[in-house]
Design an enzyme around this catalytic site. Sequence first.
Site, PDB file in Angstrom:
ATOM      1  N   LYS A  20       0.247   3.773  -2.696  1.00 40.87           N
ATOM      2  CA  LYS A  20      -0.787   4.813  -2.612  1.00 40.87           C
ATOM      3  C   LYS A  20      -0.182   6.205  -2.488  1.00 40.87           C
ATOM      4  O   LYS A  20      -0.874   7.208  -2.709  1.00 40.87           O
ATOM      5  CB  LYS A  20      -1.724   4.545  -1.431  1.00 40.87           C
ATOM      6  CG  LYS A  20      -2.626   3.325  -1.603  1.00 40.87           C
ATOM      7  CD  LYS A  20      -3.605   3.205  -0.441  1.00 40.87           C
ATOM      8  CE  LYS A  20      -4.590   2.059  -0.618  1.00 40.87           C
ATOM      9  NZ  LYS A  20      -4.003   0.752  -0.302  1.00 40.87           N
ATOM     10  N   SER A  45       0.795  -1.236   0.000  1.00 42.13           N
ATOM     11  CA  SER A  45       0.000   0.000   0.000  1.00 42.13           C
ATOM     12  C   SER A  45       0.823   1.279   0.000  1.00 42.13           C
ATOM     13  O   SER A  45       0.263   2.374  -0.135  1.00 42.13           O
ATOM     14  CB  SER A  45      -0.952   0.011   1.201  1.00 42.13           C
ATOM     15  OG  SER A  45      -2.071  -0.807   0.947  1.00 42.13           O
ATOM     16  N   SER A  84      -5.880   3.662   4.499  1.00 37.31           N
ATOM     17  CA  SER A  84      -5.384   2.863   3.375  1.00 37.31           C
ATOM     18  C   SER A  84      -6.522   2.113   2.680  1.00 37.31           C
ATOM     19  O   SER A  84      -6.358   0.965   2.245  1.00 37.31           O
ATOM     20  CB  SER A  84      -4.309   1.867   3.835  1.00 37.31           C
ATOM     21  OG  SER A  84      -3.550   1.409   2.740  1.00 37.31           O
TER      22      SER A  84
END
Length: 440
Positions: free
Chosen positions: A70, A67, A131
């Site tokens: 991101k 993640s 997230s």
Amino acid sequence: MKSKKFKQLIMLVVAFAVVIGAFSPMSNAKAANDPINVNAKAAILIEASSGKVLYSKNADERLPVASMAKMMTEYLLLEAIHEGKVKWDQTYTPDDYVYEISQDRSLSNVPLRKDGSYTVKELYQATAIYSANAAAIALSEVVAGSEKNFVEQMNKKAKELGMKNFKFVNATGLANKDLHGKQPVGSADEENEVSARDMAILADHLIKDYPEILDTASVAKTKFRKGTDDEMDMPNWNFMLKGLVQEYKGVDGLKTGSTDSAGSCFTATAERNGMRVISVVLNAKGNIHTGRFDQTKKMLDYAFKNFTMKELYAKGDQVKGNETVKVDQGKDQEVAIVTEKAFSIPVKNGEEKNYKAKVTLDKKELSAPVKKGEKVGTLTAAYTGDQKDYGYVGSDVSGVKLVTKENDEKANWFVLTMRSIGGFFAGIWNSIVETVTGWF
């Protein structure tokens, strides 16, 4: 009896070898090369303002980042906001793909209604704090029309930022196989991969270009759609933030990540005593939830306990040995060059004398006319001590510019003619001198 004495002798020899080994040059060299011994597949630690690398381990290998990808999604959204292409209060209604992903509670998500209407601000906060994966896909569609188009932008922007070892295949950082067979780019067995160095470059640009990211990334806990039937808690997965279980003074970002292949990952940033550092750990060993924070703490401790920001040159200073640069056909044949801004770097405590100025000129000679403030080179600093020097994360973020101090107009034809005549006779005179000198 002999056997017992023989065993005692062997134990003594082994013990002696261990002691000698601990103080051997090889052991000392290993300690010098890895002063922190971060237990992760890859790691890097930089000082943000200068781009100086304070520690590095396997930093250029492209690895899954989960993640933390991101961060690029956040960068492109904030860029679109600043360019006026997207507005915070702009609304979005989930398509089938985003809705389906949002309902997968095995992933980090805020459930979205198929007929719901969500602001870009809500989706951004869900992405940066919790997230939330479907929220990140939604943002990609807002910015680029589709996640596939957005992935193209991710890879293009990475190259623009100076990243070299990367591959983006989706907006979330999930493995493509977790996207319910609807991955935007690549095969099901692919996922986003970035080197630790490139993650540090991305983090550095994100903080410098859009510092407001820290206002959101530093939120330890908030609620999604507060006051509605869809209200839910959104705790931050960054446990090093103030008030959380592994709080570390000064930490105010940035992004965690974990998948089966990526392991425990974390890009952190912290500021103390006027020094901001960025650290990255990829596939940290230990507990999947806390290992990344344990290894990050090692790096942050190392930075704040061993380095202090020092101003080596003030704004407008000249560097000895590089005070001027030649100007072809200029009214003045040389122009002074100075630092565009103050040059400060993290200096290891007690080693101030081991940092030397390093000037890199773009050209050895300029062509008139020359404008004040024109870039002619870069000033960095080289470390000359015994410890390993890890360099900088990239030329686009290291050092300060050297610029011209004043204008230098092009000389008129008469001045240029006289210089040519003077040069001609100077050449004849030098030839005569050399010839006469040869007689003796």
